[in-house]
Design a protein around this motif. Structure first.
Motif, PDB file in Angstrom:
ATOM      1  N   HIS A   1       4.750  11.472  -7.502  1.00 55.60           N
ATOM      2  CA  HIS A   1       4.641  11.604  -8.965  1.00 55.60           C
ATOM      3  C   HIS A   1       3.642  12.749  -9.502  1.00 55.60           C
ATOM      4  O   HIS A   1       3.964  13.593 -10.363  1.00 55.60           O
ATOM      5  N   ALA A   2       2.466  12.533  -8.871  1.00 56.68           N
ATOM      6  CA  ALA A   2       1.515  13.464  -9.331  1.00 56.68           C
ATOM      7  C   ALA A   2       1.385  14.859  -8.430  1.00 56.68           C
ATOM      8  O   ALA A   2       1.577  14.564  -7.140  1.00 56.68           O
ATOM      9  N   LYS A   3       1.208  16.049  -8.835  1.00 55.80           N
ATOM     10  CA  LYS A   3       0.936  17.153  -8.112  1.00 55.80           C
ATOM     11  C   LYS A   3      -0.404  16.969  -7.507  1.00 55.80           C
ATOM     12  O   LYS A   3      -1.460  17.600  -8.086  1.00 55.80           O
ATOM     13  N   VAL A   4      -0.735  16.351  -6.392  1.00 53.94           N
ATOM     14  CA  VAL A   4      -2.024  16.273  -5.728  1.00 53.94           C
ATOM     15  C   VAL A   4      -2.319  17.274  -4.742  1.00 53.94           C
ATOM     16  O   VAL A   4      -1.375  17.841  -3.757  1.00 53.94           O
ATOM     17  N   ARG A   5      -3.468  18.024  -4.948  1.00 63.78           N
ATOM     18  CA  ARG A   5      -3.795  18.661  -3.963  1.00 63.78           C
ATOM     19  C   ARG A   5      -4.334  18.102  -2.634  1.00 63.78           C
ATOM     20  O   ARG A   5      -4.448  16.931  -2.531  1.00 63.78           O
TER      21      ARG A   5
ATOM     22  N   PHE B   1      -3.807  14.799   3.672  1.00 67.53           N
ATOM     23  CA  PHE B   1      -3.573  13.296   3.615  1.00 67.53           C
ATOM     24  C   PHE B   1      -2.693  12.778   4.502  1.00 67.53           C
ATOM     25  O   PHE B   1      -2.739  11.723   4.989  1.00 67.53           O
ATOM     26  N   ARG B   2      -1.428  13.354   4.565  1.00 67.30           N
ATOM     27  CA  ARG B   2      -0.148  12.871   5.281  1.00 67.30           C
ATOM     28  C   ARG B   2      -0.646  13.092   6.798  1.00 67.30           C
ATOM     29  O   ARG B   2      -0.381  12.117   7.637  1.00 67.30           O
TER      30      ARG B   2
ATOM     31  N   THR C   1       2.611   2.096  -3.382  1.00 66.24           N
ATOM     32  CA  THR C   1       1.292   2.435  -4.332  1.00 66.24           C
ATOM     33  C   THR C   1       1.300   3.921  -4.027  1.00 66.24           C
ATOM     34  O   THR C   1       1.335   4.887  -4.849  1.00 66.24           O
ATOM     35  N   LEU C   2       0.863   4.129  -2.882  1.00 68.72           N
ATOM     36  CA  LEU C   2       0.572   5.631  -2.487  1.00 68.72           C
ATOM     37  C   LEU C   2       1.414   6.774  -2.481  1.00 68.72           C
ATOM     38  O   LEU C   2       1.373   7.760  -2.949  1.00 68.72           O
TER      39      LEU C   2
ATOM     40  N   ILE D   1       0.791  -1.242  -0.036  1.00 66.36           N
ATOM     41  CA  ILE D   1      -0.071  -0.185   0.251  1.00 66.36           C
ATOM     42  C   ILE D   1       0.912   1.440   0.008  1.00 66.36           C
ATOM     43  O   ILE D   1       0.678   2.102  -0.748  1.00 66.36           O
TER      44      ILE D   1
ATOM     45  N   ILE E   1       2.315   7.575  -6.215  1.00 66.66           N
ATOM     46  CA  ILE E   1       1.296   8.400  -6.675  1.00 66.66           C
ATOM     47  C   ILE E   1       1.626   9.929  -6.258  1.00 66.66           C
ATOM     48  O   ILE E   1       1.465  10.735  -7.058  1.00 66.66           O
ATOM     49  N   LEU E   2       1.572   9.932  -4.794  1.00 69.38           N
ATOM     50  CA  LEU E   2       1.920  11.059  -4.127  1.00 69.38           C
ATOM     51  C   LEU E   2       3.416  11.863  -4.613  1.00 69.38           C
ATOM     52  O   LEU E   2       3.079  13.251  -4.900  1.00 69.38           O
TER      53      LEU E   2
ATOM     54  N   GLY F   1       0.317   4.239   7.063  1.00 68.01           N
ATOM     55  CA  GLY F   1       0.417   5.562   7.136  1.00 68.01           C
ATOM     56  C   GLY F   1       1.981   5.714   7.153  1.00 68.01           C
ATOM     57  O   GLY F   1       2.306   6.651   6.603  1.00 68.01           O
TER      58      GLY F   1
ATOM     59  N   ALA G   1       5.301   4.573 -16.786  1.00 64.60           N
ATOM     60  CA  ALA G   1       5.130   4.786 -15.387  1.00 64.60           C
ATOM     61  C   ALA G   1       5.431   3.521 -14.526  1.00 64.60           C
ATOM     62  O   ALA G   1       6.162   3.700 -13.685  1.00 64.60           O
TER      63      ALA G   1
ATOM     64  N   VAL H   1       4.413   7.506   4.498  1.00 62.42           N
ATOM     65  CA  VAL H   1       5.282   8.899   4.962  1.00 62.42           C
ATOM     66  C   VAL H   1       6.738   8.561   4.878  1.00 62.42           C
ATOM     67  O   VAL H   1       7.386   9.502   4.319  1.00 62.42           O
TER      68      VAL H   1
END
Lengths: 271, 292
Positions: free
Chosen positions: B96-100, B105-106, B89-90, B86, B93-94, B171, B199, B175
């Motif tokens: 790689h992508a500019k996530v709002r 989330f953290r 994966t997370l 998990i 994603i975090l 989590g 990717a 992190v």
């Protein structure tokens, strides 16, 4: 450069996990703020803050929080001061037996408290120290000092050897060098150590469970576990009690998040 | 080794002394005593009887004890292996992508690390209860056939406890891995992209090798947490139903203070300590080997 589909997939995965992470927290907050499931039917809608007062009363959380606070403050103050001193010795001085002594301290970082709690119980019982403040606090000081020594040594080694040397050449005593020259700039490292030791001590369960029989010495998590065993007529007050027990550390976490994350992640990283 | 004039030498021992005295009295001495007690058949009250290594051989021969260590292995899958999958994966994603909302989330995924385990256990008991939120959710989805008292079920109790471990370790792992991935130089990704890597290829060729150290740390922390599970089992199942969720740490407590088998409890504690040291040593050796 990220495609729309990929972006949507990312948000779906992240939201799903955030929902999983929040599910139990929402469950307990919802129950704590909802109408009392053991109370009369037809209660008003809206947050029921009275649940906290009722739980405080029924679960005697006032006593437990006071014990937890006393134990935590004692363990934090003693183990942080002792760790600063031992970390200073390991980090800036050279002496015979240094490596062996350091490895001895390192043993304690991974030592499961289960292994030491059983012999400690029987030896402290022989000494008549069972069910006292000391039987709860001192074993936790020992466990925290192991990590604290490791943590402060790493800090002093990385940033203070040259300063310590300069202070020595100026003729400052080692004691003054430590407290007046080295400790002030070490504040971030010391704050991190303080919040970690506070959290570990506040949340500790096994040591108080084994060492304490009288109710006045129960810490908050222990009190909650007993409350769960006795109070079976509904979940509302248990949920409210859980929120009361968790809140102090969570509040610290929300304000000092950086220190918690750094400490928990770096604490395990060998140099 | 030579010491420059004026460099502190013996005074170092004075700085160590207070910490060492407490540490020796409340940690080193007890672990020595644990080894000693583990060689006796002792009920904690009367005089002990020499037992040699019997308490240790019992860990292999006693069915309940063997089961306990087996359950700990199952918990390692839930505490360490699944959170690692998990977390990778997370974090990928975090990173790689500019996530709002990354900060939010953290904060949320790390929160379980700071909540007392007793509180976590009370919350999850509610989730798993026969009239709890999990069954309510399943009912709402029309899956009434799946509802049950999860913690009272011989088959599902251990995985149910394991999922709680997945919940609070994922989590931390995310992190930790995210911190490692953010240190990977951008040029490496650009080079991979120029070579035409997608990717997935990029993840296995660039990201994964770069966070080898973080993976080792994550596994060390989570495996130790799995082996030390106590509070959670004490509050949720007390090892039950039957012995389907008994784990070594709980057996230490149960034997010493429930059954009056203090020698056996000490032997389990010592064994657990040795296993923890061996596993963290092995994980770090493997990680070091990979980097050189």
């Amino acid at each position: 450069m990220i495609s729309r589909a990929e972006r949507v997939a990312n948000y779906v995965i992240l939201s799903a996990f955030a929902a999983f992470a929040l599910f139990p927290i929402v469950t307990i907050l919802g129950a704590a703020l909802g109408p009392d499931d053991a109370g009369p039917a037809g209660q008003a809608w809206g947050p029921h803050l009275g649940n906290f007062a009722a739980a405080w009363e029924a679960g005697r959380f006032g006593t437990y929080l006071r014990t937890s606070l006393t134990v935590s403050v004692f363990v934090v103050v003693v183990s942080v001061v002792l760790s600063i001193m031992s970390g200073y010795a390991f980090g800036t001085m050279r002496f015979r037996g240094q490596a062996v002594l350091f490895y001895l301290f390192m043993l304690g970082i991974m030592m499961p408290s289960e292994a030491i709690a059983v012999p400690l119980y029987f030896d402290l019982r022989t000494l008549g120290l069972i069910d006292t403040f000391w039987s709860v606090a001192l074993p936790q000081v020992a466990l925290s000092v192991a990590f604290g020594t490791f943590w402060m040594r790493a800090y002093f080694r990385a940033s203070s050897r040259a300063i310590a040397e300069a202070a020595r050449i100026d003729g400052a005593s080692t004691w003054r060098t430590l407290w007046q020259v080295l400790v002030p700039p070490a504040r971030p490292a010391i704050v991190t150590l303080t919040v970690l030791v506070f959290m570990w001590t506040w949340n500790e369960f096994l040591i108080p469970l084994i060492m304490v029989t009288s109710e006045s010495l129960r810490t908050a998590p222990l009190g909650l576990a007993f409350f769960q065993g006795q109070y079976t007529s509904g979940f509302t007050l248990l949920a409210a009690g859980s929120v009361i027990v968790a809140t102090p550390v969570v509040v610290f976490y929300l304000f000092l998040q950086r220190h918690f994350v750094r400490g928990l992640l770096q604490g395990a990283v060998r140099e | 080794m030579g010491r420059p004039p004026g460099e502190p030498g013996r005074v170092a021992y004075l700085y160590l002394l207070p910490a060492f005295v407490l540490y020796a009295a409340f940690l080193l001495y007890p672990i020595g005593r644990a080894v000693q007690i583990s060689l006796y058949d002792w009920d904690g009250l009367t005089l002990g009887r020499w037992a040699g290594l019997d308490n240790y051989t019992a860990i292999l021969s006693d069915e309940r004890l063997r089961a306990g260590f087996g359950h700990a292995l199952v918990l390692i899958v839930f505490y360490a292996v699944i959170p690692l999958a998990i977390g990778l994966t997370l974090a990928a994603i975090l990173n790689h992508a500019k996530v709002r909302g990354l900060g939010f989330f953290r904060t949320v995924v790390f929160l379980p690390q700071v909540v007392a385990m007793v509180v976590v256990a009370v919350a999850w008991r509610r989730v798993y209860a026969p009239d709890g939120t999990l069954n309510a959710l399943l009912g709402a989805l029309g899956l009434d056939g799946l509802t049950r008292g999860w913690l009272g079920d011989h088959t599902f109790a251990l995985p149910a406890v394991g999922v709680v471990g997945t919940w609070f370790e994922s989590g931390l792992v995310t992190v930790l891995l995210l911190a490692g991935m953010s240190r990977v130089p951008m040029e490496l990704y650009e080079a991979a992209r120029l070579d035409g890597a997608g990717a997935v290829r990029e993840f296995f060729a660039v990201t994964l090798p770069s966070v080898r150290g973080e993976i080792a740390v994550a596994l060390t922390l989570t495996v130790i947490a799995a082996l030390r599970t106590f509070d959670l089992v004490y509050v949720t199942t007390r090892g039950g139903p039957g012995d389907s969720t008994s784990v070594p740490s709980f057996e230490v407590y149960h034997r010493a203070f429930g059954l009056g088998q203090v020698g056996s409890a000490a032997a389990i504690g010592v064994t657990l300590t040795v296993v923890i040291f061996a596993i963290s040593f092995a994980i770090n050796r493997l990680a070091d080997k990979g980097t050189t």
